[in-house]
Design an enzyme around this catalytic site. Structure first.
Site, PDB file in Angstrom:
ATOM      1  N   THR A 189       0.721  -1.264   0.057  1.00 36.80           N
ATOM      2  CA  THR A 189       0.103  -0.161   0.050  1.00 36.80           C
ATOM      3  C   THR A 189       0.811   1.102  -0.031  1.00 36.80           C
ATOM      4  O   THR A 189       0.201   2.222  -0.034  1.00 36.80           O
ATOM      5  CB  THR A 189      -0.765   0.136   1.258  1.00 36.80           C
ATOM      6  OG1 THR A 189      -0.360  -0.154   2.306  1.00 36.80           O
ATOM      7  CG2 THR A 189      -2.004  -1.131   0.997  1.00 36.80           C
ATOM      8  N   ARG A 217      -1.554  -4.803   5.766  1.00 40.23           N
ATOM      9  CA  ARG A 217      -2.458  -4.815   7.114  1.00 40.23           C
ATOM     10  C   ARG A 217      -3.518  -3.730   7.085  1.00 40.23           C
ATOM     11  O   ARG A 217      -4.366  -3.772   8.051  1.00 40.23           O
ATOM     12  CB  ARG A 217      -1.377  -4.733   8.110  1.00 40.23           C
ATOM     13  CG  ARG A 217      -0.404  -6.022   8.277  1.00 40.23           C
ATOM     14  CD  ARG A 217       0.385  -5.740   9.727  1.00 40.23           C
ATOM     15  NE  ARG A 217       1.242  -4.652   9.724  1.00 40.23           N
ATOM     16  CZ  ARG A 217       2.134  -4.327  10.488  1.00 40.23           C
ATOM     17  NH1 ARG A 217       2.324  -5.196  11.559  1.00 40.23           N
ATOM     18  NH2 ARG A 217       3.014  -3.322  10.459  1.00 40.23           N
ATOM     19  N   TYR A 221      17.577  -5.235  12.347  1.00 44.76           N
ATOM     20  CA  TYR A 221      17.181  -5.055  10.905  1.00 44.76           C
ATOM     21  C   TYR A 221      18.373  -5.764   9.856  1.00 44.76           C
ATOM     22  O   TYR A 221      17.908  -6.312   8.831  1.00 44.76           O
ATOM     23  CB  TYR A 221      16.984  -3.605  10.584  1.00 44.76           C
ATOM     24  CG  TYR A 221      16.551  -3.370   9.170  1.00 44.76           C
ATOM     25  CD1 TYR A 221      15.278  -3.538   8.822  1.00 44.76           C
ATOM     26  CD2 TYR A 221      17.205  -2.647   8.286  1.00 44.76           C
ATOM     27  CE1 TYR A 221      14.703  -3.140   7.556  1.00 44.76           C
ATOM     28  CE2 TYR A 221      17.005  -2.676   6.884  1.00 44.76           C
ATOM     29  CZ  TYR A 221      15.721  -2.728   6.670  1.00 44.76           C
ATOM     30  OH  TYR A 221      15.216  -2.389   5.376  1.00 44.76           O
ATOM     31  N   THR A 249      11.241   6.680   1.588  1.00 41.91           N
ATOM     32  CA  THR A 249       9.964   6.110   1.944  1.00 41.91           C
ATOM     33  C   THR A 249       9.462   6.527   3.301  1.00 41.91           C
ATOM     34  O   THR A 249      10.258   7.209   4.004  1.00 41.91           O
ATOM     35  CB  THR A 249      10.117   4.485   1.772  1.00 41.91           C
ATOM     36  OG1 THR A 249      11.097   4.275   2.740  1.00 41.91           O
ATOM     37  CG2 THR A 249      10.440   4.108   0.455  1.00 41.91           C
ATOM     38  N   ILE A 293       7.907   1.536  -1.638  1.00 40.05           N
ATOM     39  CA  ILE A 293       8.206   0.674  -2.911  1.00 40.05           C
ATOM     40  C   ILE A 293       7.210  -0.484  -3.128  1.00 40.05           C
ATOM     41  O   ILE A 293       7.151  -0.560  -4.254  1.00 40.05           O
ATOM     42  CB  ILE A 293       9.571  -0.201  -2.137  1.00 40.05           C
ATOM     43  CG1 ILE A 293      10.852   1.020  -2.168  1.00 40.05           C
ATOM     44  CG2 ILE A 293       9.781  -1.378  -3.077  1.00 40.05           C
ATOM     45  CD1 ILE A 293      12.060   0.157  -1.187  1.00 40.05           C
ATOM     46  N   ASP A 314      -1.152 -10.361   7.567  1.00 43.57           N
ATOM     47  CA  ASP A 314      -0.003  -9.905   8.373  1.00 43.57           C
ATOM     48  C   ASP A 314       1.052 -11.108   8.138  1.00 43.57           C
ATOM     49  O   ASP A 314       0.894 -12.164   8.541  1.00 43.57           O
ATOM     50  CB  ASP A 314      -0.338 -10.046   9.709  1.00 43.57           C
ATOM     51  CG  ASP A 314       0.741  -9.460  10.835  1.00 43.57           C
ATOM     52  OD1 ASP A 314       2.052  -9.591  10.332  1.00 43.57           O
ATOM     53  OD2 ASP A 314       0.375  -9.596  11.977  1.00 43.57           O
ATOM     54  N   VAL A 315       2.227 -10.748   7.502  1.00 42.44           N
ATOM     55  CA  VAL A 315       3.224 -11.692   7.155  1.00 42.44           C
ATOM     56  C   VAL A 315       3.875 -12.379   8.201  1.00 42.44           C
ATOM     57  O   VAL A 315       4.251 -13.297   8.001  1.00 42.44           O
ATOM     58  CB  VAL A 315       4.151 -11.077   6.065  1.00 42.44           C
ATOM     59  CG1 VAL A 315       3.550 -10.715   4.597  1.00 42.44           C
ATOM     60  CG2 VAL A 315       4.933  -9.943   6.575  1.00 42.44           C
ATOM     61  N   LYS A 339      17.620  -8.825   7.174  1.00 42.51           N
ATOM     62  CA  LYS A 339      18.021  -8.716   5.850  1.00 42.51           C
ATOM     63  C   LYS A 339      18.987  -9.392   5.258  1.00 42.51           C
ATOM     64  O   LYS A 339      18.721 -10.138   4.180  1.00 42.51           O
ATOM     65  CB  LYS A 339      18.006  -7.154   5.412  1.00 42.51           C
ATOM     66  CG  LYS A 339      17.048  -6.360   5.508  1.00 42.51           C
ATOM     67  CD  LYS A 339      15.830  -6.838   4.873  1.00 42.51           C
ATOM     68  CE  LYS A 339      14.614  -5.609   4.838  1.00 42.51           C
ATOM     69  NZ  LYS A 339      13.525  -6.141   4.056  1.00 42.51           N
TER      70      LYS A 339
END
Length: 269
Positions: free
Chosen positions: A29, A52, A166, A201, A32, A74-75, A170
């Site tokens: 939504t 979500r 984070y 973003t 990216i 919700d992944v 990744k």
């Protein structure tokens, strides 16, 4: 900034090479994810947006048009993923393209990081990629065609201070990408990652606010500090990431798999 970095009016890729393909985009939504969804739709794909925010999903799918759908998901919650992908496949058929874009970011000094901070980021960014991928990969493998693109980060290729969770998440996404690509190499399914640097973003906007709050710098100074990581001296734009993702999804990109492509102006080589 020079107009060489401005988005072309018609995008970088033309035609409708993805016509007849069903693409799922998570975290679709904003930022990216929304750029990716629009780009794949322009190239002919039928899109299922996942996220979500139910109200924003409904608004976004109206913008895309009647040939597309939206499903809340919700992944980080595998039961939510199972329900969402079942609904998407029932509505639009098998998933040919999966874009694992959903992700969150937060900073904290390692010595102050608690379990909640660590687990929330790992569960969304890494476990979420696993949850979604396993819902589509077997069918792609059986069909002999598929495209899986994971949105990682330059933090998945190098380290940055104060974002250990984070960066770990990744790095995990990059490792998952490379391992699955080897398994899938002879199946017709490609698995790749894109690794954007600091991109304009909401996540970067939140980072800017954190810098302002902790250092007293202005928003312009905070953005300049982030842009300094990029040798081009700028923030990456979401459309640039979307065009790279779209290229990886093309039928002609069948030989490109297991790659982690940095979109960062030369920051990572």
């Amino acid at each position: 900034m020079s107009d060489i970095f401005e988005k072309p009016e018609t995008g970088l890729i033309g035609g409708a090479p993805l016509r007849g393909r069903h693409a799922v985009v998570t975290g679709a939504t904003r930022g990216i994810g929304w750029e990716i969804a629009q780009t794949l739709a322009r190239l002919g794909a039928t899109i299922t947006l996942m996220g979500r925010d139910e109200a924003l999903l409904a608004s976004r799918v109206q913008e895309l048009g009647e040939n597309h759908d939206a499903v809340t998901c919700d992944v980080a919650d595998d039961s939510s993923v199972h329900k969402a992908f079942t609904a998407a496949i029932d509505a639009r058929g098998p998933v040919h393209i999966l874009i694992n874009n959903a992700g969150i970011g937060a900073s904290a000094p390692f010595h102050r990081m608690d379990d909640a901070h660590w687990n929330s980021i790992i569960n969304t960014n890494l476990n979420g990629t696993f949850h979604c991928t396993r819902r589509v990969y077997p069918a792609m493998r059986d069909a002999g065609w598929g495209r899986i693109v994971n949105v990682a980060s330059t933090a998945g290729l190098k380290g940055y201070g104060y974002i250990a969770a984070y960066a770990a998440s990744k790095h995990g996404v990059v490792g998952l990408t490379r391992a699955l690509a080897i398994e899938a190499a002879k199946t017709g399914v490609t698995v790749n990652a894109v690794c954007p640097g600091y991109t304009d973003t909401d996540i970067v906007a939140n980072t800017v606010e954190t810098i302002i709050g902790k250092t007293g710098r202005t928003a312009e100074e905070a953005r300049a500090e982030l842009a300094h990581h990029n040798p081009q001296g700028r923030l990456v734009q979401p459309w640039e990431v979307a065009e790279t993702v779209a290229w990886l999804c093309l039928p002609a990109s069948a030989s490109i798999t297991g790659q982690s492509i940095a979109i960062a102006g030369g920051e990572v080589t």
